[in-house]
Motif scaffolding. Structure first.
Motif, PDB file in Angstrom:
ATOM      1  N   THR A  99       0.971  -1.101  -0.160  1.00  0.00           N
ATOM      2  CA  THR A  99      -0.194  -0.032  -0.002  1.00  0.00           C
ATOM      3  C   THR A  99       0.990   1.185  -0.076  1.00  0.00           C
ATOM      4  N   ALA A 100       0.780   2.095  -1.029  1.00  0.00           N
ATOM      5  CA  ALA A 100       1.667   3.199  -1.334  1.00  0.00           C
ATOM      6  C   ALA A 100       1.089   4.484  -0.912  1.00  0.00           C
ATOM      7  N   VAL A 101       1.518   5.405  -0.256  1.00  0.00           N
ATOM      8  CA  VAL A 101       1.042   6.826   0.135  1.00  0.00           C
ATOM      9  C   VAL A 101       2.092   7.678  -0.151  1.00  0.00           C
ATOM     10  N   ASP A 102       1.754   9.021  -0.597  1.00  0.00           N
ATOM     11  CA  ASP A 102       2.789  10.149  -0.827  1.00  0.00           C
ATOM     12  C   ASP A 102       3.117  10.950   0.252  1.00  0.00           C
ATOM     13  N   ARG A 103       2.693  10.529   1.610  1.00  0.00           N
ATOM     14  CA  ARG A 103       3.148  11.574   2.767  1.00  0.00           C
ATOM     15  C   ARG A 103       2.939  10.839   4.148  1.00  0.00           C
ATOM     16  N   GLY A 104       3.598  11.154   5.095  1.00  0.00           N
ATOM     17  CA  GLY A 104       3.469  10.442   6.284  1.00  0.00           C
ATOM     18  C   GLY A 104       2.189  10.597   7.077  1.00  0.00           C
ATOM     19  N   THR A 105       1.393  11.889   6.775  1.00  0.00           N
ATOM     20  CA  THR A 105       0.010  11.909   7.381  1.00  0.00           C
ATOM     21  C   THR A 105      -1.105  11.397   6.664  1.00  0.00           C
ATOM     22  N   ALA A 106      -0.704  10.760   5.419  1.00  0.00           N
ATOM     23  CA  ALA A 106      -1.459   9.631   4.978  1.00  0.00           C
ATOM     24  C   ALA A 106      -1.169   8.295   5.509  1.00  0.00           C
ATOM     25  N   LEU A 147       5.670  -4.287   7.567  1.00  0.00           N
ATOM     26  CA  LEU A 147       6.730  -3.239   7.488  1.00  0.00           C
ATOM     27  C   LEU A 147       6.116  -1.930   7.275  1.00  0.00           C
ATOM     28  N   LEU A 148       6.932  -1.052   7.548  1.00  0.00           N
ATOM     29  CA  LEU A 148       6.864   0.521   7.342  1.00  0.00           C
ATOM     30  C   LEU A 148       7.885   0.603   6.501  1.00  0.00           C
ATOM     31  N   LEU A 149       7.756   1.097   5.173  1.00  0.00           N
ATOM     32  CA  LEU A 149       9.102   1.384   4.515  1.00  0.00           C
ATOM     33  C   LEU A 149       8.914   3.048   4.074  1.00  0.00           C
ATOM     34  N   THR A 150       9.628   3.751   4.492  1.00  0.00           N
ATOM     35  CA  THR A 150       9.236   5.273   4.560  1.00  0.00           C
ATOM     36  C   THR A 150      10.581   6.169   4.162  1.00  0.00           C
ATOM     37  N   ASP A 151      10.290   7.065   3.285  1.00  0.00           N
ATOM     38  CA  ASP A 151      11.319   8.202   3.020  1.00  0.00           C
ATOM     39  C   ASP A 151      11.463   8.817   4.310  1.00  0.00           C
ATOM     40  N   ILE A 152      12.742   9.358   4.573  1.00  0.00           N
ATOM     41  CA  ILE A 152      12.969  10.324   5.679  1.00  0.00           C
ATOM     42  C   ILE A 152      12.462  11.644   5.728  1.00  0.00           C
ATOM     43  N   MET A 188       5.093  15.516   7.803  1.00  0.00           N
ATOM     44  CA  MET A 188       5.601  14.566   8.786  1.00  0.00           C
ATOM     45  C   MET A 188       6.753  14.047   8.208  1.00  0.00           C
ATOM     46  N   ASP A 189       7.973  13.953   8.695  1.00  0.00           N
ATOM     47  CA  ASP A 189       8.907  13.225   8.182  1.00  0.00           C
ATOM     48  C   ASP A 189       8.897  11.877   8.683  1.00  0.00           C
ATOM     49  N   GLY A 190       9.673  11.092   7.778  1.00  0.00           N
ATOM     50  CA  GLY A 190       9.578   9.459   7.919  1.00  0.00           C
ATOM     51  C   GLY A 190      10.121   9.080   9.584  1.00  0.00           C
ATOM     52  N   ILE A 191      10.952   9.840  10.241  1.00  0.00           N
ATOM     53  CA  ILE A 191      11.437   9.390  11.527  1.00  0.00           C
ATOM     54  C   ILE A 191       9.996   9.690  12.490  1.00  0.00           C
ATOM     55  N   GLU A 192       9.339  10.748  12.215  1.00  0.00           N
ATOM     56  CA  GLU A 192       8.243  11.170  13.184  1.00  0.00           C
ATOM     57  C   GLU A 192       7.122  10.390  13.023  1.00  0.00           C
ATOM     58  N   LEU A 193       7.109   9.776  11.711  1.00  0.00           N
ATOM     59  CA  LEU A 193       6.096   8.677  11.201  1.00  0.00           C
ATOM     60  C   LEU A 193       6.286   7.467  11.874  1.00  0.00           C
ATOM     61  N   ALA A 194       7.563   7.143  12.010  1.00  0.00           N
ATOM     62  CA  ALA A 194       7.907   5.749  12.423  1.00  0.00           C
ATOM     63  C   ALA A 194       7.599   5.842  13.944  1.00  0.00           C
TER      64      ALA A 194
END
Length: 125
Positions: A29-36, A48-53, A58-64
């Motif tokens: 499942t792919a989204v374009d931002r952390g808030t999504a 697994l959460l695969l996230t750009d930082i 919301m950056d990837g670290i905050e999302l994680a």
């Protein structure tokens, strides 16, 4: 089937990553931002959460970190093109993997396989 939530703000990169992982047998499942991504983490089960930082809103670290509060067993892999944030990610989430851009799609799939000990790379770590 292993479910991956991909958060990547670059449209082309997101499409390439999702396609490579799906071809390797993962449900993506792919989204374009952390808030999504956050509402999906709260509503669905992912392995697994695969996230750009570096992402807007919301950056990837905050999302994680927020994802870890909701789903403590969720594995995390960061992808980044910025060396400076690699160190920040390692300090914030020491159990997460970090894959630095540029990387070959094969390397991404190999790292995900290793996280779940599946595929032809099982047992190599």
């Amino acid at each position: 089937m292993i479910r991956i939530l991909l958060a990547e703000d670059d449209d082309v990169m997101r499409e390439y990553l999702a396609r490579a992982l799906e071809k390797s047998g993962y449900a993506v499942t792919a989204v374009d931002r952390g808030t999504a991504a956050l509402p999906l983490i709260e509503a669905e089960e992912f392995d697994l959460l695969l996230t750009d930082i570096v992402m807007p809103e919301m950056d990837g670290i905050e999302l994680a970190q927020k994802a870890g509060e909701v789903r403590p067993d969720l594995r995390v892999m960061f992808i980044t093109g910025f060396a400076a944030v690699t160190l920040k990610a390692g300090k914030a989430m020491p159990q997460a993997r970090v894959l630095s851009k540029p990387f070959h799609l094969r390397d991404l799939v190999m790292e995900v396989d290793r996280m779940f000990e599946v595929g032809e790379f099982a047992g190599l770590n």
